[in-house]
Design an enzyme around this catalytic site. Sequence first.
Site, PDB file in Angstrom:
ATOM      1  N   PRO A  54       0.787  -1.229   0.000  1.00 42.52           N
ATOM      2  CA  PRO A  54       0.000   0.000   0.000  1.00 42.52           C
ATOM      3  C   PRO A  54       0.823   1.286   0.000  1.00 42.52           C
ATOM      4  CG  PRO A  54      -0.166  -1.139   2.109  1.00 42.52           C
ATOM      5  CD  PRO A  54       0.476  -2.089   1.151  1.00 42.52           C
ATOM      6  N   ASN A  55       0.317   2.230  -0.735  1.00 47.56           N
ATOM      7  CA  ASN A  55       0.852   3.599  -0.841  1.00 47.56           C
ATOM      8  C   ASN A  55       2.136   3.690  -1.665  1.00 47.56           C
ATOM      9  OD1 ASN A  55      -1.211   4.866   0.827  1.00 47.56           O
ATOM     10  ND2 ASN A  55      -0.276   3.720   2.508  1.00 47.56           N
ATOM     11  N   ARG A  68       4.865  10.925  -2.326  1.00 49.10           N
ATOM     12  CA  ARG A  68       4.758  10.563  -0.919  1.00 49.10           C
ATOM     13  C   ARG A  68       6.073  10.772  -0.147  1.00 49.10           C
ATOM     14  NH1 ARG A  68       4.753   4.326   1.092  1.00 49.10           N
ATOM     15  NH2 ARG A  68       4.138   4.832   3.223  1.00 49.10           N
ATOM     16  N   TYR A 126      11.275   8.411   0.910  1.00 52.37           N
ATOM     17  CA  TYR A 126      11.156   7.517  -0.248  1.00 52.37           C
ATOM     18  C   TYR A 126      11.709   8.098  -1.550  1.00 52.37           C
ATOM     19  CZ  TYR A 126       8.025   5.489   3.205  1.00 52.37           C
ATOM     20  OH  TYR A 126       7.510   4.971   4.370  1.00 52.37           O
ATOM     21  N   ASN A 133       7.959  -5.733  -1.028  1.00 54.07           N
ATOM     22  CA  ASN A 133       7.925  -4.621  -0.080  1.00 54.07           C
ATOM     23  C   ASN A 133       6.482  -4.538   0.408  1.00 54.07           C
ATOM     24  OD1 ASN A 133       7.841  -2.279   1.360  1.00 54.07           O
ATOM     25  ND2 ASN A 133       8.990  -1.049  -0.118  1.00 54.07           N
ATOM     26  N   ALA A 163       3.201  -0.854   4.723  1.00 59.33           N
ATOM     27  CA  ALA A 163       2.644  -0.829   6.084  1.00 59.33           C
ATOM     28  C   ALA A 163       2.210  -2.212   6.560  1.00 59.33           C
ATOM     29  CB  ALA A 163       1.470   0.143   6.151  1.00 59.33           C
ATOM     30  N   GLU A 210      12.471  -9.698   1.645  1.00 52.39           N
ATOM     31  CA  GLU A 210      11.751  -8.498   2.094  1.00 52.39           C
ATOM     32  C   GLU A 210      12.610  -7.283   1.766  1.00 52.39           C
ATOM     33  OE1 GLU A 210      11.868  -8.309   6.367  1.00 52.39           O
ATOM     34  OE2 GLU A 210      10.406  -6.672   6.486  1.00 52.39           O
ATOM     35  N   HIS A 254      12.760  -2.844   1.805  1.00 48.97           N
ATOM     36  CA  HIS A 254      12.181  -1.548   2.186  1.00 48.97           C
ATOM     37  C   HIS A 254      13.073  -0.441   1.658  1.00 48.97           C
ATOM     38  CE1 HIS A 254       9.343  -3.471   4.870  1.00 48.97           C
ATOM     39  NE2 HIS A 254      10.346  -4.226   5.284  1.00 48.97           N
ATOM     40  N   ARG A 314      12.956   4.157  12.435  1.00 50.85           N
ATOM     41  CA  ARG A 314      11.880   5.158  12.415  1.00 50.85           C
ATOM     42  C   ARG A 314      10.965   4.981  13.632  1.00 50.85           C
ATOM     43  NH1 ARG A 314       9.504   4.926   6.502  1.00 50.85           N
ATOM     44  NH2 ARG A 314       8.252   6.622   7.377  1.00 50.85           N
TER      45      ARG A 314
HETATM   46  C1  DQA Z   1       8.345   0.961   3.682  1.00 53.81           C
HETATM   47  C2  DQA Z   1       8.472   1.219   5.191  1.00 53.81           C
HETATM   48  C3  DQA Z   1       7.146   1.015   5.890  1.00 53.81           C
HETATM   49  O1  DQA Z   1       7.286   1.270   7.283  1.00 53.81           O
HETATM   50  C4  DQA Z   1       6.098   1.961   5.343  1.00 53.81           C
HETATM   51  O2  DQA Z   1       4.848   1.703   5.926  1.00 53.81           O
HETATM   52  C5  DQA Z   1       6.015   1.934   3.863  1.00 53.81           C
HETATM   53  C6  DQA Z   1       7.243   1.798   3.078  1.00 53.81           C
HETATM   54  C7  DQA Z   1       9.659   1.274   2.935  1.00 53.81           C
HETATM   55  O3  DQA Z   1       9.762   0.878   1.770  1.00 53.81           O
HETATM   56  O4  DQA Z   1      10.549   1.937   3.474  1.00 53.81           O
HETATM   57  O5  DQA Z   1       4.943   2.110   3.295  1.00 53.81           O
HETATM   58  O6  DQA Z   1       8.077  -0.415   3.490  1.00 53.81           O
END
Ligand code: DQA
Length: 147
Positions: free
Chosen positions: A9-10, A17, A22, A73, A76, A97, A99, A106
């Site tokens: 998501p997002n 964003r 990011y 990835n 959230a 995984e 990120h 964080r």
């Molecule tokens: C994320 C880190 C997560 O905590 C966050 O909710 C994201 C992006 C990252 O790529 O750094 O949406 O996965």
Amino acid sequence: MHILVLNGPNLNMLGIREPEHYGTQTLADLTAMIEAEAARLGITVECRQSNHEGELVDWIQGAYGKADGILINPAAYTHTSVALLDAVKAVSLPTVEVHISDPDTRDEFRKISYIRQACIATVKGKGFPGYIEGMQILVRHIAAKRR
Ligand code: DQA
């Protein structure tokens, strides 16, 4: 060799964003980078993004018998989703995984990753190049298992 690349998501909002976490490049830029690396490695990839947990679960299940590994990835859902963890365990495909930021540095709630226990590796805090590193880890792992 075929790898399923999933973004949660997002991540469709990359470029807009929170650029301090990011960066300013978009999801399309990320996909182009991953596809270029796949071509260089001589493998195929399918890149997908969803804002919906169940859809991500469906795609992980759909990879069974089709993909050799998963790069994900979970965004959230990293910090909340037992369903994604169980899906990866169910298909038992090597999974990495990734990120863009380093969630462990964080907010407190970002320090928990449910999916991590089912992953062969985690790459974090390396921006978009982290996806390339994650792909390379997967490809090496899959190739070594075939030997
Ligand atoms: C994320 C880190 C997560 O905590 C966050 O909710 C994201 C992006 C990252 O790529 O750094 O949406 O996965």
